[in-house]
Design a protein around this motif. Sequence first.
Motif, PDB file in Angstrom:
ATOM      1  N   ASP A 215      21.903  24.480  37.856  1.00 54.96           N
ATOM      2  CA  ASP A 215      23.243  24.450  38.084  1.00 54.96           C
ATOM      3  C   ASP A 215      24.295  24.827  37.019  1.00 54.96           C
ATOM      4  O   ASP A 215      23.704  24.821  35.744  1.00 54.96           O
ATOM      5  N   GLY A 217      26.205  27.516  37.055  1.00 56.01           N
ATOM      6  CA  GLY A 217      26.144  29.228  36.840  1.00 56.01           C
ATOM      7  C   GLY A 217      25.155  29.997  36.455  1.00 56.01           C
ATOM      8  O   GLY A 217      25.199  31.079  36.621  1.00 56.01           O
ATOM      9  N   TRP A 218      24.318  29.088  36.032  1.00 59.46           N
ATOM     10  CA  TRP A 218      23.159  29.952  35.259  1.00 59.46           C
ATOM     11  C   TRP A 218      22.324  30.619  36.335  1.00 59.46           C
ATOM     12  O   TRP A 218      21.392  31.631  35.890  1.00 59.46           O
ATOM     13  N   GLY A 219      21.746  29.846  37.436  1.00 67.36           N
ATOM     14  CA  GLY A 219      20.963  30.405  38.319  1.00 67.36           C
ATOM     15  C   GLY A 219      19.617  30.135  37.933  1.00 67.36           C
ATOM     16  O   GLY A 219      19.525  29.157  37.271  1.00 67.36           O
ATOM     17  N   HIS A 236      20.398  33.964  35.281  1.00 67.43           N
ATOM     18  CA  HIS A 236      20.850  34.947  36.351  1.00 67.43           C
ATOM     19  C   HIS A 236      19.349  35.748  36.802  1.00 67.43           C
ATOM     20  O   HIS A 236      19.585  36.706  37.646  1.00 67.43           O
ATOM     21  N   THR A 260      21.288  35.760  40.100  1.00 70.08           N
ATOM     22  CA  THR A 260      21.256  34.557  40.663  1.00 70.08           C
ATOM     23  C   THR A 260      22.567  33.525  39.926  1.00 70.08           C
ATOM     24  O   THR A 260      22.738  33.913  38.824  1.00 70.08           O
ATOM     25  N   GLY A 261      23.044  32.421  40.587  1.00 67.75           N
ATOM     26  CA  GLY A 261      23.987  31.891  39.714  1.00 67.75           C
ATOM     27  C   GLY A 261      25.399  32.530  39.745  1.00 67.75           C
ATOM     28  O   GLY A 261      25.471  33.407  40.891  1.00 67.75           O
ATOM     29  N   ASP A 262      26.272  32.217  38.841  1.00 67.09           N
ATOM     30  CA  ASP A 262      27.397  32.948  38.831  1.00 67.09           C
ATOM     31  C   ASP A 262      27.291  34.433  38.455  1.00 67.09           C
ATOM     32  O   ASP A 262      27.502  34.481  36.760  1.00 67.09           O
ATOM     33  N   ALA A 263      27.079  35.563  39.075  1.00 66.48           N
ATOM     34  CA  ALA A 263      26.802  36.744  38.593  1.00 66.48           C
ATOM     35  C   ALA A 263      27.474  37.609  39.618  1.00 66.48           C
ATOM     36  O   ALA A 263      26.960  37.704  40.699  1.00 66.48           O
ATOM     37  N   THR A 264      28.152  38.573  39.094  1.00 62.33           N
ATOM     38  CA  THR A 264      29.038  39.501  39.966  1.00 62.33           C
ATOM     39  C   THR A 264      27.990  40.745  40.304  1.00 62.33           C
ATOM     40  O   THR A 264      28.037  41.297  41.320  1.00 62.33           O
TER      41      THR A 264
END
Length: 286
Positions: A215, A217-219, A236, A260-264
């Motif tokens: 958790d 944002g790492w994914g 990610h 994955t996680g916070d990645a655009t």
Amino acid sequence: MHARALLALPLILAVTALTPSGSAANAGVAALQVGLRAHGLYVGPIDGLDGPGTAKAIRRLQKRAHIAVDGVVGPQTRRALGRFARHRLGSRRLEIGKAGWDVASLQFRLAEHGFPSGAFDGIFGPHIDGALRRFQGWAGLKEDGVAGPATLQALRAPPATIPLPLAWPLTAPVLGDRFGPRGVSWHAGIDLPAPLGTPVYSARSGEVVWAGWRDGGWGFLVIVAHGRGERSMYAHLSRIDVRVGVWIGQGVRVGLIGATGDATGPHLHFEVRIRGASVDPLRALP
Ligand SMILES: [Zn+2]
């Protein structure tokens, strides 16, 4: 007290030295940017760089305060920032509940030393408290969450460096966002954009100490411990090819590029930490 504080104000920007890493970023300028931003005068990045955007915001502040519009941050200009600019870094002990210029300076210096604390806001809350305690532990100081003379002295020392060279985690790396200020916060690693499914390799031999979802944002994340407190992190990922507890060599595939996680978009967030301090991986990459 008030008069003394005012005497200390002139030329504050001129006397603050370059950061230990030798970059042009300056914690005093970063604090000024946070103050200007809080007053709705600046929407640029909190990067500690005395660029045109910052200069423009200073002039807007001066114009609004009906003082000489010269772009120079002197006592009057600081006073125009109100309570925020009252305390220079080192003029008081900083802990939870404090806010202002000195807190923003502290926050930027902690980030430069590898202990970022979310958005630069100059408000000493749990995010700065956590980063400060981790820095104090790293520096061998009492982890009390109070930034006094010993902590400020330790922040004058250079940040951590990577002891041994690394290999690129991708065969054809393209550099995206670098390590350092990004928007209103600090980017603690480098981003390497690559097509989904591109293999990701270990940057050095070591033991896999994390291989799974994380958790924050790492994914899907792999962490490899290389000894001497050094760890490399691969975030990610779309797939993970290693298991926790396994020893791997340099160049072993740890997984595949994902978002994955916070990645655009698909990319590798590659981060290196030395005893908990994130450092610029580019300094150890060929
Ligand atoms: Zn990143």
